[in-house]
Design an enzyme around this catalytic site. Sequence first.
Site, mmCIF file in Angstrom:
data_model
loop_
_atom_site.group_PDB
_atom_site.id
_atom_site.type_symbol
_atom_site.label_atom_id
_atom_site.label_comp_id
_atom_site.label_asym_id
_atom_site.label_seq_id
_atom_site.Cartn_x
_atom_site.Cartn_y
_atom_site.Cartn_z
ATOM 1 N N GLY A 79 9.901 -81.669 -60.689
ATOM 2 C CA GLY A 79 11.103 -82.148 -59.996
ATOM 3 C C GLY A 79 12.294 -82.101 -60.937
ATOM 4 N N SER A 127 1.613 -77.740 -53.545
ATOM 5 C CA SER A 127 2.961 -78.194 -53.905
ATOM 6 C C SER A 127 4.005 -77.117 -53.598
ATOM 7 C CB SER A 127 3.011 -78.522 -55.397
ATOM 8 O OG SER A 127 4.359 -78.638 -55.806
ATOM 9 N N ASP A 165 8.041 -92.391 -60.327
ATOM 10 C CA ASP A 165 7.412 -93.595 -60.884
ATOM 11 C C ASP A 165 6.451 -94.246 -59.884
ATOM 12 O OD1 ASP A 165 8.793 -93.718 -63.512
ATOM 13 O OD2 ASP A 165 10.558 -93.796 -62.215
ATOM 14 N N HIS A 220 10.301 -92.684 -68.519
ATOM 15 C CA HIS A 220 10.775 -94.016 -68.130
ATOM 16 C C HIS A 220 9.584 -94.954 -68.321
ATOM 17 C CE1 HIS A 220 12.608 -97.298 -66.045
ATOM 18 N NE2 HIS A 220 12.020 -97.107 -64.896
ATOM 19 N N GLY A 232 17.838 -84.030 -64.626
ATOM 20 C CA GLY A 232 17.230 -82.807 -65.127
ATOM 21 C C GLY A 232 18.156 -81.587 -65.152
ATOM 22 N N GLU A 246 40.612 -96.141 -50.417
ATOM 23 C CA GLU A 246 40.926 -97.056 -51.514
ATOM 24 C C GLU A 246 39.688 -97.575 -52.229
ATOM 25 O OE1 GLU A 246 43.719 -97.478 -52.884
ATOM 26 O OE2 GLU A 246 44.795 -96.347 -51.360
ATOM 27 N N GLU A 300 38.166 -93.242 -54.151
ATOM 28 C CA GLU A 300 38.864 -93.241 -55.442
ATOM 29 C C GLU A 300 38.017 -93.763 -56.594
ATOM 30 O OE1 GLU A 300 42.945 -94.297 -55.721
ATOM 31 O OE2 GLU A 300 43.381 -93.671 -53.665
ATOM 32 N N SER A 356 48.467 -96.410 -63.582
ATOM 33 C CA SER A 356 49.814 -96.976 -63.751
ATOM 34 C C SER A 356 49.744 -98.324 -64.461
ATOM 35 C CB SER A 356 50.450 -97.176 -62.373
ATOM 36 O OG SER A 356 49.761 -98.217 -61.687
HETATM 37 P P1 NAD Z 1 11.383 -86.113 -58.961
HETATM 38 O O1 NAD Z 1 11.256 -86.968 -57.765
HETATM 39 O O2 NAD Z 1 12.576 -85.256 -59.120
HETATM 40 O O3 NAD Z 1 10.159 -85.094 -59.141
HETATM 41 C C1 NAD Z 1 8.937 -85.341 -58.661
HETATM 42 C C2 NAD Z 1 7.996 -84.183 -58.894
HETATM 43 O O4 NAD Z 1 6.692 -84.708 -58.832
HETATM 44 C C3 NAD Z 1 8.113 -83.125 -57.797
HETATM 45 O O5 NAD Z 1 7.803 -81.857 -58.326
HETATM 46 C C4 NAD Z 1 7.014 -83.545 -56.825
HETATM 47 O O6 NAD Z 1 6.506 -82.506 -56.093
HETATM 48 C C5 NAD Z 1 5.966 -84.084 -57.794
HETATM 49 N N1 NAD Z 1 5.126 -85.094 -57.164
HETATM 50 C C6 NAD Z 1 5.520 -86.062 -56.311
HETATM 51 N N2 NAD Z 1 4.459 -86.802 -55.959
HETATM 52 C C7 NAD Z 1 3.390 -86.264 -56.583
HETATM 53 C C8 NAD Z 1 2.011 -86.547 -56.586
HETATM 54 N N3 NAD Z 1 1.528 -87.558 -55.864
HETATM 55 N N4 NAD Z 1 1.198 -85.783 -57.367
HETATM 56 C C9 NAD Z 1 1.678 -84.758 -58.090
HETATM 57 N N5 NAD Z 1 2.973 -84.435 -58.116
HETATM 58 C C10 NAD Z 1 3.812 -85.176 -57.365
HETATM 59 O O7 NAD Z 1 11.150 -87.070 -60.232
HETATM 60 P P2 NAD Z 1 12.149 -87.276 -61.450
HETATM 61 O O8 NAD Z 1 13.420 -87.887 -60.976
HETATM 62 O O9 NAD Z 1 12.182 -86.048 -62.273
HETATM 63 O O10 NAD Z 1 11.390 -88.433 -62.254
HETATM 64 C C11 NAD Z 1 10.286 -88.171 -63.079
HETATM 65 C C12 NAD Z 1 10.280 -89.211 -64.196
HETATM 66 O O11 NAD Z 1 11.463 -89.047 -64.976
HETATM 67 C C13 NAD Z 1 10.306 -90.650 -63.690
HETATM 68 O O12 NAD Z 1 9.548 -91.427 -64.578
HETATM 69 C C14 NAD Z 1 11.780 -91.022 -63.789
HETATM 70 O O13 NAD Z 1 11.990 -92.407 -63.932
HETATM 71 C C15 NAD Z 1 12.141 -90.280 -65.057
HETATM 72 N N6 NAD Z 1 13.561 -89.996 -65.235
HETATM 73 C C16 NAD Z 1 14.281 -89.393 -64.248
HETATM 74 C C17 NAD Z 1 15.608 -89.073 -64.464
HETATM 75 C C18 NAD Z 1 16.405 -88.357 -63.396
HETATM 76 O O14 NAD Z 1 17.595 -88.189 -63.608
HETATM 77 N N7 NAD Z 1 15.861 -87.909 -62.294
HETATM 78 C C19 NAD Z 1 16.230 -89.368 -65.681
HETATM 79 C C20 NAD Z 1 15.464 -89.943 -66.694
HETATM 80 C C21 NAD Z 1 14.136 -90.251 -66.454
#
Ligand code: NAD
Length: 335
Positions: A28, A53, A85, A110, A136, A229, A233, A254
Amino acid sequence: MSNACMLSAEDVDPKLLAARRLAIIGYGSQGAAHARILHMSGADVRVGLRDGSGSAEAVRGVGITLRSVPEAVKEANLVAVLIPDTAQAKVYREEIAPHLKGGDALLFAHGFNIHFGQINPPKDVDVIMVAPKSPGPMLYREASQGNGVPSLIAVHQDATGRARDVALAYAHGLGSTRAGVLETTFAEETETDLFGEQAVLCGGLSSLILAGFETLVEAGYQPEVAYFECLHEVKLIVDLIYQGGLTGMRKGVSDTAEWGDYVSGPRVIGAASRKAMQEILAEIRSGEFAKRWIAEGQGSQSEFNRLRAEGRKHQIEEVGARLRSRMAWLSGSGK
Ligand code: NAD
Ligand code: MG
């Protein structure tokens, strides 16, 4: 400001990453960025996805090895858990834990599941965090242009004696040592992340916008004007704050707006709001918030669904959708 705890490339032993077989679980926001950056840098990367997937094509398209989650974990000795998560505990229990070997490293972006005890790895694996401070796509864009975004690193469990250095090498692999790597703990990252999103970023900001909008509409002003507003903004102001801090923002508005900031802002976010923030932080630290959210996730999510539906029905959403439909520059951006 002391910069002592910001780590840079000279603190890294890159061999620690080069020697590893990496499994990125999930493709993801974070997973795709980590996998592609590390693959491009020549690291030994495989992506683990569940059967069927929708991301399988994308992984093959960039030439990265694709595996099932159990196969990826079996082959690797560093496993980055980058699925949502709320899905991690189940996938960990069923598809990751049975295939971990002593000396492996388990990496998170996380701290929630480790800090609140939803995932309890065996004592003989390293448990580390590398949390880039960006979504990402931005992480990938900056790394592929030779820059980087800052990352937090942390160690929950150091089985090999090298856990911190492995985390640092991974952060370096993502390009983060160019922007700075800061050491934290799973507790600090998790608690501040939850607090930030609840009190300031998501909860605080959306409640501030709604309260401002409703105050104007109830006083008889046009909802469209109130929308501009109190919501539209916000972006202009946040961009100024992001670039130059509060001082930069105050230079960009301002003198009247700056004066209003000083005399009225502390009345809006006054003693009652600060007390609420302290209570919210206490509930995060005691685990009360996590317990409620985990119970919601394990049940039918009925309260979550009800709140989500209620939020979508608010007048500001209807007015906003109408106004945004004529803002050509927003097309395709999720309006
Ligand atoms: P996401 O929702 O973008 O990606 C999820 C991925 O996991 C997808 O490819 C999905 O197909 C796969 N997935 C979903 N359920 C699944 C399952 N049951 N089994 C196998 N694969 C599965 O997730 P994300 O936002 O990249 O978050 C991933 C981690 O990164 C989390 O711990 C999040 O807190 C952390 N994190 C995210 C960000 C962000 O900006 N998105 C920033 C910092 C940390
Ligand atoms: Mg966050």
